[in-house]
Design a protein around this motif. Structure first.
Motif, PDB file in Angstrom:
ATOM      1  N   VAL A   1       0.848  -1.199   0.000  1.00 30.37           N
ATOM      2  CA  VAL A   1       0.000   0.000   0.000  1.00 30.37           C
ATOM      3  C   VAL A   1       0.878   1.241   0.000  1.00 30.37           C
ATOM      4  O   VAL A   1       0.640   2.185  -0.760  1.00 30.37           O
ATOM      5  CB  VAL A   1      -0.960   0.009   1.208  1.00 30.37           C
ATOM      6  N   ALA A   2       1.901   1.239   0.831  1.00 32.67           N
ATOM      7  CA  ALA A   2       2.796   2.395   0.907  1.00 32.67           C
ATOM      8  C   ALA A   2       3.486   2.640  -0.434  1.00 32.67           C
ATOM      9  O   ALA A   2       3.488   3.765  -0.942  1.00 32.67           O
ATOM     10  CB  ALA A   2       3.829   2.182   2.017  1.00 32.67           C
ATOM     11  N   TRP A   3       4.060   1.580  -1.019  1.00 36.33           N
ATOM     12  CA  TRP A   3       4.778   1.773  -2.283  1.00 36.33           C
ATOM     13  C   TRP A   3       3.831   2.146  -3.409  1.00 36.33           C
ATOM     14  O   TRP A   3       4.150   2.992  -4.251  1.00 36.33           O
ATOM     15  CB  TRP A   3       5.605   0.543  -2.646  1.00 36.33           C
TER      16      TRP A   3
ATOM     17  N   PHE B   1       1.706   6.022  -7.405  1.00 30.09           N
ATOM     18  CA  PHE B   1       0.535   6.695  -7.974  1.00 30.09           C
ATOM     19  C   PHE B   1       0.442   8.169  -7.619  1.00 30.09           C
ATOM     20  O   PHE B   1      -0.257   8.920  -8.303  1.00 30.09           O
ATOM     21  CB  PHE B   1      -0.757   6.001  -7.541  1.00 30.09           C
ATOM     22  N   CYS B   2       1.106   8.593  -6.566  1.00 29.17           N
ATOM     23  CA  CYS B   2       0.905   9.956  -6.068  1.00 29.17           C
ATOM     24  C   CYS B   2       2.146  10.838  -6.133  1.00 29.17           C
ATOM     25  O   CYS B   2       2.116  11.972  -5.664  1.00 29.17           O
ATOM     26  CB  CYS B   2       0.403   9.898  -4.626  1.00 29.17           C
ATOM     27  N   LYS B   3       3.231  10.330  -6.709  1.00 27.13           N
ATOM     28  CA  LYS B   3       4.431  11.163  -6.748  1.00 27.13           C
ATOM     29  C   LYS B   3       4.315  12.221  -7.850  1.00 27.13           C
ATOM     30  O   LYS B   3       3.556  12.062  -8.808  1.00 27.13           O
ATOM     31  CB  LYS B   3       5.687  10.319  -6.927  1.00 27.13           C
ATOM     32  N   VAL B   4       5.092  13.278  -7.675  1.00 24.08           N
ATOM     33  CA  VAL B   4       5.127  14.347  -8.671  1.00 24.08           C
ATOM     34  C   VAL B   4       5.869  13.842  -9.901  1.00 24.08           C
ATOM     35  O   VAL B   4       6.585  12.842  -9.845  1.00 24.08           O
ATOM     36  CB  VAL B   4       5.782  15.634  -8.106  1.00 24.08           C
TER      37      VAL B   4
ATOM     38  N   ASN C   1       9.124  13.613  -4.972  1.00 28.68           N
ATOM     39  CA  ASN C   1       8.194  14.069  -3.941  1.00 28.68           C
ATOM     40  C   ASN C   1       6.819  13.535  -4.297  1.00 28.68           C
ATOM     41  O   ASN C   1       6.648  12.905  -5.339  1.00 28.68           O
ATOM     42  CB  ASN C   1       8.184  15.599  -3.865  1.00 28.68           C
ATOM     43  N   TRP C   2       5.840  13.803  -3.466  1.00 33.20           N
ATOM     44  CA  TRP C   2       4.481  13.380  -3.797  1.00 33.20           C
ATOM     45  C   TRP C   2       3.500  14.514  -3.577  1.00 33.20           C
ATOM     46  O   TRP C   2       3.827  15.525  -2.970  1.00 33.20           O
ATOM     47  CB  TRP C   2       4.085  12.131  -3.048  1.00 33.20           C
TER      48      TRP C   2
ATOM     49  N   ILE D   1      -2.082  11.691  -1.950  1.00 34.69           N
ATOM     50  CA  ILE D   1      -1.752  10.605  -1.041  1.00 34.69           C
ATOM     51  C   ILE D   1      -2.863  10.408  -0.022  1.00 34.69           C
ATOM     52  O   ILE D   1      -3.256   9.280   0.291  1.00 34.69           O
ATOM     53  CB  ILE D   1      -0.378  10.812  -0.362  1.00 34.69           C
ATOM     54  N   LYS D   2      -3.406  11.503   0.483  1.00 35.10           N
ATOM     55  CA  LYS D   2      -4.504  11.381   1.451  1.00 35.10           C
ATOM     56  C   LYS D   2      -5.729  10.771   0.791  1.00 35.10           C
ATOM     57  O   LYS D   2      -6.406   9.923   1.382  1.00 35.10           O
ATOM     58  CB  LYS D   2      -4.809  12.734   2.064  1.00 35.10           C
TER      59      LYS D   2
END
Length: 95
Positions: free
Chosen positions: A4-6, A11-14, A19-20, A25-26
Motif C-alpha cells: 500500500v505504501a509503495w 501513484f501519487c508522486k510528482v 516528492n508526492w 496521497i490522502k
C-alpha cells in the motif's frame, strides 16, 4: 502495508519523481480504507519507513547494475536520494 505504501508513492508522486502530492496521497489512503483495505490503522506508522526502504532498495539495485557494467542514470539516482531525504522530514503518522 508495504505494498500500500509503495503503491501510494508510485501513484501519487510528482512528475519529477522526488516528492508526492499530499492531497493525492490522502485521497489514495482514504479510498483504500473506504474500500475495506485490510491494513489496520496501527500499521500506518510503517508507511513512510516502507517507502524509504523501497527507495533504498531501488538505489542499491541501480548501483549494482552500474557495478556490473550497465550504464547508470545519474538523474534517476539523484531523484531517489532526493525523495529519500524529503521523506525523512514527513511525520511518520500521516493518517
Amino acid at each position: 502495508m508495504q505494498e500500500v505504501a509503495w503503491s501510494s508513492w508510485e501513484f501519487c508522486k510528482v512528475s519529477a519523481g522526488d516528492n508526492w502530492h499530499p492531497d493525492r496521497i490522502k485521497a489514495f489512503v482514504q479510498s483504500y480504507q473506504e474500500a475495506g483495505g485490510p491494513c489496520p490503522r496501527e500499521e500506518y506508522v510503517h508507511f513512510i519507513p516502507f517507502i524509504r526502504w523501497r527507495l533504498r532498495k531501488e538505489l542499491r539495485d541501480h548501483e549494482m547494475a552500474i557495478a556490473q557494467g550497465l550504464p547508470g542514470e545519474p538523474e534517476y539516482a539523484a531523484r531517489l536520494l532526493g525523495a529519500f531525504e524529503r521523506l525523512r522530514t514527513i511525520p511518520i503518522q500521516l493518517f
